[in-house]
Design an enzyme around this catalytic site. Structure first.
Site, PDB file in Angstrom:
ATOM      1  CB  CYS A  85      -0.955  -0.001   1.184  1.00 39.23           C
ATOM      2  SG  CYS A  85      -2.100  -1.379   1.067  1.00 39.23           S
ATOM      3  CG  HIS A 378      -6.252   1.754   0.207  1.00 43.63           C
ATOM      4  ND1 HIS A 378      -5.115   2.391  -0.262  1.00 43.63           N
ATOM      5  CD2 HIS A 378      -5.807   0.628   0.843  1.00 43.63           C
ATOM      6  CE1 HIS A 378      -4.062   1.665   0.062  1.00 43.63           C
ATOM      7  NE2 HIS A 378      -4.444   0.600   0.723  1.00 43.63           N
ATOM      8  CB  CYS A 408      -0.005   0.773   7.744  1.00 43.53           C
ATOM      9  SG  CYS A 408      -1.730   0.839   7.239  1.00 43.53           S
TER      10      CYS A 408
END
Ligand SMILES: CC(C)(COP(=O)(O)OP(=O)(O)OC[C@H]1O[C@@H](n2cnc3c(N)ncnc32)[C@H](O)[C@@H]1OP(=O)(O)O)[C@@H](O)C(=O)NCCC(=O)NCCS
Length: 422
Positions: A85, A378, A408
């Site tokens: 990510c 996301h 994160c």
């Protein structure tokens, strides 16, 4: 390193309006909009660094495919980075490093993800049979290879949002972290509600939409998507409370409402050396002051990486949490944000990061002031570019000087960056 401008596509829930676009197409749309908005001469771009998580099997170097479009010369260097990510953050820091080394002066960095188009793979048994059939020298040989296929071999393999080493999904990790850190469901739902409310305000007043490249949707190209479609301006704490836990149905607290949704989208950021920006007449939005990456055992508390990375980035910047006018923290899950915030206050986590004192309490009025990934969405490979752009733009609007961002990532990885305005 100057952050000259940033732009992104709308972030839309996977399987909805942007489902027909590949990650490459989303990346191209985004980069060409960036070029258009900055009126940058394509021949000045020296490299494109781009991030993605679920790579296309057919075009694994997405950066090169994005760079191969008419607004850029074919001589532009391009390479792809992958850090789960935090992939577009990796692209941005790679670009910054290249500029710091003096190897480049103008680099486009960002990332894209189409979770509507994840590659679906054959099982091992199916692959073995197909390879054997393709190598067989006779029709009989081919048929006997194919005859070895068993019903269970027909089950396709889809990429899991799970740790390769532990098999634990992101959602299960968030659930585990919520339990270890005693994060109540109510607190998670309140954070999710805040994310949606603030993102709705940022959309209505145009601050978020200003960062979005409109996307015309095929086949008729008569509708343009101009905003994120996961933001629920009408959600309420009552509605959030009613949702059933997904990853631990009996005792869990993580729901579809307090998790980030699966999303399609792309982002792109234009980075330049200060000198080149000045020569070309650009006023940078902000400058990269410092950054850090950190890692911990993914079998432990998977999404605590930012707690280890943020103090290092701040020390490298010679600054403290109190100096930050704004903080952008990627919201994979409300539980993860709340665990990270508790981690910032914890002496134990500070010591693990190599510090005596904890960072301290985050002033919530400075945190994710236009919502975060729970509401906005996301697209794994693109989120970092969104966060850098939003932080830089909002710092400028508020006349702030310093901003901290954290992300994160799978594998127990964490990223933090400090940006500064003049
Ligand atoms: C959590 C997850 C499994 C939910 O997927 P999903 O079930 O497809 O989610 P949906 O959007 O369909 O939402 C489920 C329901 O909750 C409702 N809902 C979701 N958010 C809501 C909100 N804020 N307010 C009210 N209702 C909400 C939806 O309307 C839907 O209701 P319905 O079933 O009546 O239509 C999926 O989003 C996920 O895997 N997220 C995590 C992704 C991840 O791991 N990312 C990595 C992080 S780094």
């Amino acid at each position: 390193m100057a952050i000259v401008a940033g732009v992104r596509t709308p972030f839309t829930r996977a399987g909805t309006v942007l489902r027909s676009f590949s990650a490459i197409e989303l990346g191209r749309l985004c980069v060409s909009e960036l070029m258009e908005r900055t009126e940058l001469d394509g021949s000045l771009v020296e490299a494109v660094v781009y991030g993605t998580v679920v790579h296309s099997v057919l075009a694994p170097n997405i950066a090169r495919e994005v760079a191969l479009m008419p607004v850029l010369p074919k001589s532009v260097d391009a390479y792809t980075v992958s850090r789960a990510c935090a992939s577009s953050n990796q692209a941005i820091t790679d670009a910054a490093d290249q500029i710091a080394l003096g190897h480049r002066d103008v680099v486009i960095a960002g990332g894209a993800e189409s979770l509507s188009n994840v590659p679906i793979l054959h099982s091992r048994g199916m692959s073995d049979a197909l390879v054997a059939a393709s190598r067989a020298k006779s029709l009989g040989g081919r048929l006997s290879a194919l005859a070895r296929i068993r019903p269970r071999d027909l089950v396709p393999v889809t990429p899991a949002i799970a740790e390769f080493t532990t098999g634990e999904s992101m959602g299960q990790s968030a659930e585990k972290m919520a339990k270890i850190n005693a994060i109540p469901r109510e607190e998670q739902d309140q954070l999710a509600l805040r994310s949606h409310r603030l993102a709705a305000v940022g959309t209505q007043d145009g601050r978020l939409t200003a960062e979005i490249a409109p996307v015309w949707v095929p086949p008729r190209y008569d509708v343009a998507v101009t905003s994120d479609n996961g933001i629920r301006s009408d959600t309420s704490i009552e509605a959030l409370r009613q949702l059933k836990p997904v990853f631990d149905r009996r005792y869990g607290t993580v729901t579809a409402g307090n998790a980030s949704p699966l999303t399609d989208g792309a982002s792109a950021v234009l980075l330049m050396s200060e000198e080149r920006a000045r020569t070309l007449g650009y006023t940078p939005l902000a400058y990269i002051k410092s950054y850090a990456y950190a890692a911990l055992d993914p079998g432990e508390q998977l999404l605590m990486g930012p707690v280890l990375a943020a103090p290092v980035a701040l020390r490298r910047a010679g600054l403290g949490l109190a100096d930050m006018d704004l903080i952008e923290m990627h919201e994979a899950f409300a539980a993860q944000v709340l665990c990270n915030l508790r981690g910032f206050e914890s002496r134990e986590w500070a010591e693990r990061a190599g510090f005596r004192e904890p960072l301290g309490e985050v002033d919530r009025s400075r945190l994710n002031v236009m919502g975060g990934s729970i509401a906005i969405g996301h697209p794994f490979g693109a989120t970092g570019g969104r966060i850098v752009t939003t932080l830089a733009n909002e710092l400028a609007r508020r006349g702030g000087q310093f901003g901290l961002l954290t992300v994160c990532a799978a594998g127990g990885l964490g990223h933090a960056m400090v940006i500064e305005r003049e």
